[in-house]
Design a protein around this motif. Structure first.
Motif, PDB file in Angstrom:
ATOM      1  N   UNK A 144       5.719  23.120 -49.203  1.00 49.16           N
ATOM      2  CA  UNK A 144       6.534  21.995 -48.769  1.00 49.16           C
ATOM      3  C   UNK A 144       7.259  21.380 -49.949  1.00 49.16           C
ATOM      4  N   UNK A 145       7.793  20.183 -49.740  1.00 43.75           N
ATOM      5  CA  UNK A 145       8.466  19.495 -50.833  1.00 43.75           C
ATOM      6  C   UNK A 145       9.554  18.557 -50.365  1.00 43.75           C
ATOM      7  N   UNK A 146      10.133  17.872 -51.343  1.00 42.54           N
ATOM      8  CA  UNK A 146      11.227  16.939 -51.078  1.00 42.54           C
ATOM      9  C   UNK A 146      12.481  17.699 -50.664  1.00 42.54           C
ATOM     10  N   UNK A 147      12.738  18.830 -51.321  1.00 38.78           N
ATOM     11  CA  UNK A 147      13.967  19.577 -51.087  1.00 38.78           C
ATOM     12  C   UNK A 147      13.865  20.424 -49.825  1.00 38.78           C
ATOM     13  N   UNK A 148      15.035  20.786 -49.312  1.00 37.88           N
ATOM     14  CA  UNK A 148      15.073  21.643 -48.134  1.00 37.88           C
ATOM     15  C   UNK A 148      14.430  22.996 -48.428  1.00 37.88           C
ATOM     16  N   UNK A 154       6.051  31.349 -46.770  1.00 35.42           N
ATOM     17  CA  UNK A 154       4.934  30.524 -46.341  1.00 35.42           C
ATOM     18  C   UNK A 154       5.452  29.398 -45.455  1.00 35.42           C
ATOM     19  N   UNK A 155       4.651  28.861 -44.536  1.00 36.24           N
ATOM     20  CA  UNK A 155       5.076  27.687 -43.760  1.00 36.24           C
ATOM     21  C   UNK A 155       5.486  26.565 -44.710  1.00 36.24           C
ATOM     22  N   UNK A 156       6.668  25.975 -44.458  1.00 32.04           N
ATOM     23  CA  UNK A 156       7.246  24.996 -45.389  1.00 32.04           C
ATOM     24  C   UNK A 156       7.493  23.670 -44.669  1.00 32.04           C
ATOM     25  N   UNK A 157       6.931  22.592 -45.225  1.00 36.01           N
ATOM     26  CA  UNK A 157       7.096  21.259 -44.648  1.00 36.01           C
ATOM     27  C   UNK A 157       7.968  20.417 -45.578  1.00 36.01           C
ATOM     28  N   UNK A 158       9.220  20.171 -45.170  1.00 34.50           N
ATOM     29  CA  UNK A 158      10.118  19.328 -45.966  1.00 34.50           C
ATOM     30  C   UNK A 158       9.943  17.875 -45.554  1.00 34.50           C
ATOM     31  N   UNK A 159       9.787  16.989 -46.549  1.00 27.18           N
ATOM     32  CA  UNK A 159       9.631  15.568 -46.246  1.00 27.18           C
ATOM     33  C   UNK A 159       9.887  14.737 -47.497  1.00 27.18           C
ATOM     34  N   UNK A 160      10.533  13.587 -47.290  1.00 33.44           N
ATOM     35  CA  UNK A 160      10.742  12.641 -48.388  1.00 33.44           C
ATOM     36  C   UNK A 160       9.427  12.040 -48.870  1.00 33.44           C
ATOM     37  N   UNK A 161       8.369  12.169 -48.061  1.00 38.71           N
ATOM     38  CA  UNK A 161       7.081  11.589 -48.456  1.00 38.71           C
ATOM     39  C   UNK A 161       6.473  12.294 -49.666  1.00 38.71           C
ATOM     40  N   UNK A 162       6.986  13.467 -50.001  1.00 33.03           N
ATOM     41  CA  UNK A 162       6.495  14.163 -51.197  1.00 33.03           C
ATOM     42  C   UNK A 162       7.057  13.550 -52.484  1.00 33.03           C
ATOM     43  N   UNK A 163       8.038  12.688 -52.370  1.00 33.59           N
ATOM     44  CA  UNK A 163       8.690  12.121 -53.546  1.00 33.59           C
ATOM     45  C   UNK A 163       7.674  11.473 -54.488  1.00 33.59           C
ATOM     46  N   UNK A 164       7.692  11.866 -55.753  1.00 32.64           N
ATOM     47  CA  UNK A 164       6.808  11.256 -56.752  1.00 32.64           C
ATOM     48  C   UNK A 164       7.160   9.787 -56.927  1.00 32.64           C
ATOM     49  N   UNK A 165       6.177   8.919 -57.096  1.00 31.06           N
ATOM     50  CA  UNK A 165       6.461   7.485 -57.271  1.00 31.06           C
ATOM     51  C   UNK A 165       7.388   7.230 -58.452  1.00 31.06           C
ATOM     52  N   UNK A 166       8.335   6.332 -58.271  1.00 28.99           N
ATOM     53  CA  UNK A 166       9.297   6.048 -59.341  1.00 28.99           C
ATOM     54  C   UNK A 166       8.782   5.042 -60.351  1.00 28.99           C
ATOM     55  N   UNK A 167       7.495   4.654 -60.227  1.00 29.38           N
ATOM     56  CA  UNK A 167       6.888   3.919 -61.335  1.00 29.38           C
ATOM     57  C   UNK A 167       6.203   4.892 -62.305  1.00 29.38           C
ATOM     58  N   UNK A 168       6.232   6.194 -61.971  1.00 28.80           N
ATOM     59  CA  UNK A 168       5.835   7.217 -62.935  1.00 28.80           C
ATOM     60  C   UNK A 168       6.975   7.417 -63.930  1.00 28.80           C
ATOM     61  N   UNK A 169       6.701   8.019 -65.099  1.00 34.66           N
ATOM     62  CA  UNK A 169       7.794   8.344 -66.031  1.00 34.66           C
ATOM     63  C   UNK A 169       8.860   9.188 -65.342  1.00 34.66           C
ATOM     64  N   UNK A 170      10.102   8.978 -65.705  1.00 29.42           N
ATOM     65  CA  UNK A 170      11.215   9.651 -65.034  1.00 29.42           C
ATOM     66  C   UNK A 170      11.081  11.167 -65.064  1.00 29.42           C
ATOM     67  N   UNK A 171      10.480  11.718 -66.130  1.00 31.25           N
ATOM     68  CA  UNK A 171      10.327  13.166 -66.231  1.00 31.25           C
ATOM     69  C   UNK A 171       9.497  13.745 -65.090  1.00 31.25           C
ATOM     70  N   UNK A 229      10.933  28.443 -57.025  1.00 30.27           N
ATOM     71  CA  UNK A 229      11.839  29.027 -56.024  1.00 30.27           C
ATOM     72  C   UNK A 229      11.500  30.492 -55.787  1.00 30.27           C
ATOM     73  N   UNK A 230      11.244  31.205 -56.863  1.00 27.59           N
ATOM     74  CA  UNK A 230      10.914  32.627 -56.723  1.00 27.59           C
ATOM     75  C   UNK A 230       9.629  32.810 -55.924  1.00 27.59           C
ATOM     76  N   UNK A 231       8.607  32.024 -56.241  1.00 29.75           N
ATOM     77  CA  UNK A 231       7.342  32.156 -55.521  1.00 29.75           C
ATOM     78  C   UNK A 231       7.505  31.805 -54.049  1.00 29.75           C
ATOM     79  N   UNK A 232       8.257  30.754 -53.765  1.00 31.01           N
ATOM     80  CA  UNK A 232       8.452  30.361 -52.368  1.00 31.01           C
ATOM     81  C   UNK A 232       9.147  31.469 -51.576  1.00 31.01           C
ATOM     82  N   UNK A 233      10.073  32.159 -52.199  1.00 27.09           N
ATOM     83  CA  UNK A 233      10.810  33.214 -51.507  1.00 27.09           C
ATOM     84  C   UNK A 233      10.076  34.550 -51.514  1.00 27.09           C
TER      85      UNK A 233
END
Length: 253
Positions: A144-148, A154-171, A229-233
């Motif tokens: 799954x992940x934030x991106x499409x 593998x079964x892929x679940x896209x969702x904005x809920x995967x977004x890392x918190x923005x109080x974490x370092x930007x990296x 990306x390679x592993x997902x595909x």
């Protein structure tokens, strides 16, 4: 070859950065004036000046390199895709990920990436928040992940809920753009962010393959975007993919 029997020694081939996956050598002779050949051979002079040769141990293509019997035996017999994560050391966050694909009875190296693991290294007894990645063999069944969906098998679940918190370092903000769940203390067939932990919360969970931010993780294994990306595909549930992961010493045990 130079005159007077000067020996030509083979050069050890270093694969996967700091991880030695295989050794190969060019043949040489010692003590004779003629030329010698033969892969992995080392010359030894006999009582009459003959050169006897001993071969270096051959790499067994039916085994994942540098993985001992204990973990080798945990790889399912029907698995034809293995992602081996070779940790640099017990307390190191640096590792190398190598994808092997089975062809017939032989494992063939497909791709190699620099990777990171838990910031404090590895453990054979993982607990919540110990900052170490668990050593072992685990299936890979959900993504799954934030991106499409990039074309995952593998079964892929896209969702904005995967977004890392923005109080974490930007990296770290893009860590979970792509994730593949490592089936440690989770129920296969559920999205990676499913919170169910069959072994209890103390044993930790939510351990994923995810995007790399250039340093150690809480317990996950991180790879560059192109690697994810390679592993997902490529990882195919019909091939029963697994990850074999740990520091070099524990992998060989």
């Amino acid at each position: 070859m130079r005159k007077n029997g000067a020996m030509r020694t083979g050069l050890a081939a270093m694969v996967c950065g700091a991880v030695v996956l295989a050794l190969s050598a060019c043949g040489g002779a010692e003590g004779g004036s003629g030329s010698g050949s033969g892969s992995g051979a080392k010359g030894h002079s006999g009582p009459r000046g003959e050169v006897a040769r001993t071969s270096a141990p051959a790499v067994d293509p039916t085994r994942i390199p540098d993985v001992g019997d204990r973990l080798q035996g945990q790889i399912p017999s029907d698995s034809r895709q293995v992602l081996a994560v070779y940790g640099e050391g017990k307390d190191s966050a640096d590792s190398t990920a190598v994808l092997y694909t089975k062809s017939g009875t032989a494992w063939e190296k497909t791709s190699v990436w620099a990777a990171h693991n838990g910031k404090k290294g590895w453990t054979t007894d993982h607990h919540e928040d110990d900052k170490r990645s668990p050593v072992g063999v685990f299936t890979l069944s959900d993504a799954g992940g934030v991106l499409d969906d990039p074309g995952a098998l593998l079964p892929y679940a896209q969702s904005e809920t995967y977004q890392a918190p923005h109080d974490w370092p930007e990296a770290y903000w893009h860590d979970f753009d792509y994730v593949i769940a490592i089936d440690y203390n989770r129920i296969e067939g559920n999205p990676p962010d499913d919170p169910t932990r069959p072994w209890g919360d103390d044993k930790g969970g939510g351990i994923w393959l995810h995007m790399d931010h250039g340093s150690g993780t809480s317990a996950c294994v991180s790879l560059p975007k192109e690697g994810m990306e390679y592993l997902l595909r490529t990882l195919d549930p019909r091939q029963h993919p697994v990850v074999v992961m740990g520091d070099k010493a524990d992998l060989k045990a």
